[in-house]
Design a protein around this motif. Structure first.
Motif: not given
Length: 282
Positions: A235-240, A247-250, A252-261
């Motif tokens: 339940g952690q946010t990207n910032a957390e 890591l940088r928040e951006g 983290v977002k890239s890793y999440l998007q890659s995993a989701m894809a």
């Protein structure tokens, strides 16, 4: 292929002492772990006499004893004439012919677990670069010891099997999994990383619900994608997540998007759910 024998604490110390001599360029290095408020020297590199063998340095005594108690490095540019230390161990240090001596405590969770020493035969300049190298070696050893302690602690509390895992316990195990992933990312020793991976898999197996549906996916997530998903599962946010993984928040977002894809999902929740069904996450 045979499984490598895990390194003991003594092995880690011996490697650290060797590394200390190599990285600082100083001719002699030695060290030991703290036991009963004293440091027993058990590893030595470059010595010319047996004087250092079996040396026991008590808290507050000598250069290493001060480093142990004060939990900070201590330097004697001319050991023989130094007025800032007691000279309880002159027979060993001067008998070995050491003149300049640097002592660095190995700090694990704020506690001095041992002391590493490096020195030279004659008074010599001791620059910032040399000190930095010695501090890094001590820090690397402390990291290895911290990981070992954490692994042992978590192994001690993890149940051998948990049929019908209680939901609260399952979340605790998932949190433990995420923390071990974060620790593993900082560990340079391949054998310890393999050991951590084994424990991570054990935790994943423990949290698996026998009644839950499973899914076979031809998907390979990168280690960082799994790290980020494991944190997102809590339940952690990207910032957390960024703070937790350094890591940088951006990023983290890239890793999440890659995993989701890769998992063919549109949300992080769906990605976590599918990764769990496929056995990629606990």
């Amino acid at each position: 292929m045979a499984t490598p024998t895990p390194l003991t604490d003594s092995d880690l110390l011996a490697h650290a002492v060797e590394d200390l001599a190599t990285r600082t360029g100083l001719p002699v290095a030695f060290g030991g772990f703290e036991r009963a408020n004293a440091v027993e020297v058990t590893s030595i590199v470059g010595n010319r006499t047996p004087h250092l063998s079996g040396l026991v340095v008590h808290a507050s005594r000598g250069l290493g004893g001060r480093a142990l108690v004060e939990r900070r490095p201590r330097l004697a540019l001319d050991y023989r004439s130094s007025r800032n230390i007691t000279h309880d161990y002159d027979r060993a240090i001067l008998g070995e012919g050491i003149s300049t001596l640097f002592a660095v405590p190995v700090l694990v969770a704020g506690r001095a677990r041992g002391v590493l020493y490096c020195g030279s035969w004659s008074p010599s300049p001791f620059g910032e670069a040399t000190a930095r190298m010695a501090l890094q070696v001590a820090s690397d050893l402390a990291t290895e010891l911290r990981v070992r302690e954490e692994v042992q602690r978590r192994l001690a509390v993890a149940p051998a099997s948990t049929p019908g895992v209680d939901p609260v316990l399952r979340e605790h195990l998932r949190d433990t999994y995420a923390q071990l992933r974060r620790i593993a990312a900082d560990v340079p020793d391949a054998a310890i990383r393999r050991r951590l991976a084994e424990i991570e898999q054990r935790l994943a197996d423990l949290t698996r619900d026998d009644g839950a549906s499973t899914e076979t996916l031809d998907v390979k997530l990168s280690p960082r994608e799994i790290d980020v998903l494991a944190c997102a599962a809590l339940g952690q946010t990207n910032a957390e997540i960024a703070v937790a993984l350094g890591l940088r928040e951006g990023t983290v977002k890239s890793y999440l998007q890659s995993a989701m894809a890769k998992l063919d999902t549109g949300t992080r929740h769906a990605a976590v759910t599918r990764a769990r069904r496929a056995g990629l996450l606990p």
